[in-house]
Design an enzyme around this catalytic site. Structure first.
Site, PDB file in Angstrom:
ATOM      1  N   GLU A 224      -9.790   5.525   3.036  1.00  0.00           N
ATOM      2  CA  GLU A 224     -10.579   4.450   3.620  1.00  0.00           C
ATOM      3  C   GLU A 224      -9.626   3.301   3.901  1.00  0.00           C
ATOM      4  OE1 GLU A 224      -9.402   2.709   0.075  1.00  0.00           O
ATOM      5  OE2 GLU A 224     -10.198   4.746   0.294  1.00  0.00           O
TER       6      GLU A 224
ATOM      7  N   SER B  33       1.457  -9.780  -0.524  1.00  0.00           N
ATOM      8  CA  SER B  33       1.086  -8.363  -0.498  1.00  0.00           C
ATOM      9  C   SER B  33       1.317  -7.689   0.841  1.00  0.00           C
ATOM     10  CB  SER B  33      -0.374  -8.197  -0.911  1.00  0.00           C
ATOM     11  OG  SER B  33      -1.227  -8.932  -0.052  1.00  0.00           O
TER      12      SER B  33
ATOM     13  N   LYS C 268       0.811  -1.219   0.000  1.00  0.00           N
ATOM     14  CA  LYS C 268       0.000   0.000   0.000  1.00  0.00           C
ATOM     15  C   LYS C 268       0.850   1.277   0.000  1.00  0.00           C
ATOM     16  CE  LYS C 268      -4.140  -1.926   0.144  1.00  0.00           C
ATOM     17  NZ  LYS C 268      -5.123  -1.798  -0.953  1.00  0.00           N
TER      18      LYS C 268
END
Length: 403
Positions: A117, A384, A95
């Site tokens: 969010e 991830s 991210k």
């Protein structure tokens, strides 16, 4: 960072084939046009691209490693498996790639505040970190159920100076957090930039997220060629909204012999209706400004979802993934909570790597389908994120199952 070839871009209206577009209230048309113009100008700027790359290297710790998981492969009697170690990036997941890019874009557009969010909390932590680094105010919307599941990341965001705003409406998860973030943005568009964390939303957000996350696939392509002398047989990644997977897949788009496998959250099984597999279990609709595959009830209302993973608990999917499914460029599968938890356990025990529950879905897919691959096949699996945030929740689930 590379600028995409023309036929990897959406059309002028933001469509990937029949999916995408911009379905928003009139008050957001101007802000989205401003973001689109600003983004296109920014990625043509050598100084902006250099600034992004410098932060990705010196701050985010890129490039991340490509690690061959030999003991995991041996344990499941599978093909050669390489893990793209996004869990090693600063803040613990992929991210940060997108958060740095979008926060730099926000500053370029003169915004003083960013909102985000978050479901699993990883995008929230990444945005809070990038905002602290760049001197921006930050607010993160998070469903109350996800706040319970991801208490560690909630504290991390607050420690980084972000305001964490609980969302009590609906299912109190990611969809509802996005709803509230969009309401905030409509009210504060002059000063605020909405940093969307996945490859979803109205145009140009799916393109922006893909651009900043493509660093994953660009690195993986160079690394696998160096390690093996050839391209992989397949790429495997979990898919919620789809940011880590689109980042891995996109740079291989024209390598037609490389298979794309996206793994959705099967929850308690597709037939149970308690899942978050939008591609396999949904139908075409509009959600949060984009046309894609959406989980809906018989009346066309957005359906409730379920997943052991807070980060995959979303009732839609990015429009480019919908296009990949529609065009046949990618295959999509779903694994259940139980299979994901088994993937979580097996990778931890065989490689000493505790994966995020999101990534564990991709791991679970490979574990379950290992015999379908040849021993000579090479798989690149996107790890991830790391699983520190999930350990307490996994312990709670496992205790409940044995009590």
């Amino acid at each position: 960072m590379k600028i995409y070839k023309k036929n990897q871009l959406p059309d002028k209206n933001g469509y990937f084939g029949p999916f995408g577009g911009r379905f928003v209230p009139e008050t957001l048309v101007g802000p989205l046009n401003e973001i689109e113009r600003g983004f296109k100008a920014a990625i043509k700027s050598a100084s902006f691209r250099k600034e992004v790359n410098d932060y990705l290297t010196s701050y985010a710790g890129r490039p991340t490693e490509l690690f061959e998981a030999r003991r995991f492969s041996s344990a499941i009697r599978g093909p050669r498996i390489f893990l793209k170690r996004e869990d090693l990036a600063h803040t613990g997941s992929h991210k940060i790639n997108n958060a740095i890019g979008q926060c730099l874009l926000a500053k370029r557009l003169g915004k003083k505040r960013v909102i985000a969010e978050t479901g699993a909390g990883q995008h929230g932590v990444a945005t809070a970190s990038a905002a602290a680094l760049l001197g921006l105010k930050c607010a993160v919307y998070m469903g109350e159920e996800d706040i319970r599941r991801q208490a560690l990341n909630v504290f991390r965001m607050k420690l980084l100076g972000a305001e964490v705003i609980p969302v009590s409406s609906g299912t109190r998860t990611l969809k509802d957090a996005i709803n509230e973030a969009m309401r905030d943005w409509v009210t504060n568009v002059r000063t605020t930039f909405y940093c969307i964390g996945s490859a979803i939303g109205a145009h140009p957000y799916p393109l922006i997220v893909k651009y900043f996350q493509s660093v994953i696939g660009n690195e993986a392509k160079r690394q696998i060629l160096k390690a093996t002398g050839r391209l992989p047989s397949a790429l495997v990644a979990c898919v919620g909204g789809g940011s880590n997977s689109i980042g891995l897949f996109a740079p291989f788009y024209f390598d037609k012999k490389v298979r794309f496998i996206g793994v959705e959250a099967g929850g308690r099984g597709i037939s149970s209706g308690e899942h978050a597999a939008s591609i396999l279990g949904g139908r075409v609709g509009v959600l949060h400004g984009t046309k894609s595959y959406i989980l809906q009830d018989s009346n066309g209302q957005v359906a409730a979802t379920h997943s052991v993973s807070a980060g995959l608990d979303y009732p839609g999917v990015g429009p480019e993934h919908a296009f990949f499914k529609w065009s046949g460029r990618a295959d999509y599968a779903a694994v259940t909570d139980s299979v994901a938890l088994e993937g979580f356990r097996v990778l931890s025990e065989t490689e000493g790597i505790i994966p995020a529950l999101e990534s564990s879905h991709a791991i679970g897919y490979v574990l379950k389908n290992a015999r379908r691959f040849k021993k000579t096949d090479i798989l690149v699996l996107c790890l991830s994120g790391r699983g520190d945030k999930d350990v307490d929740e996994v312990e709670r689930i496992l205790k409940a199952r044995t009590s």
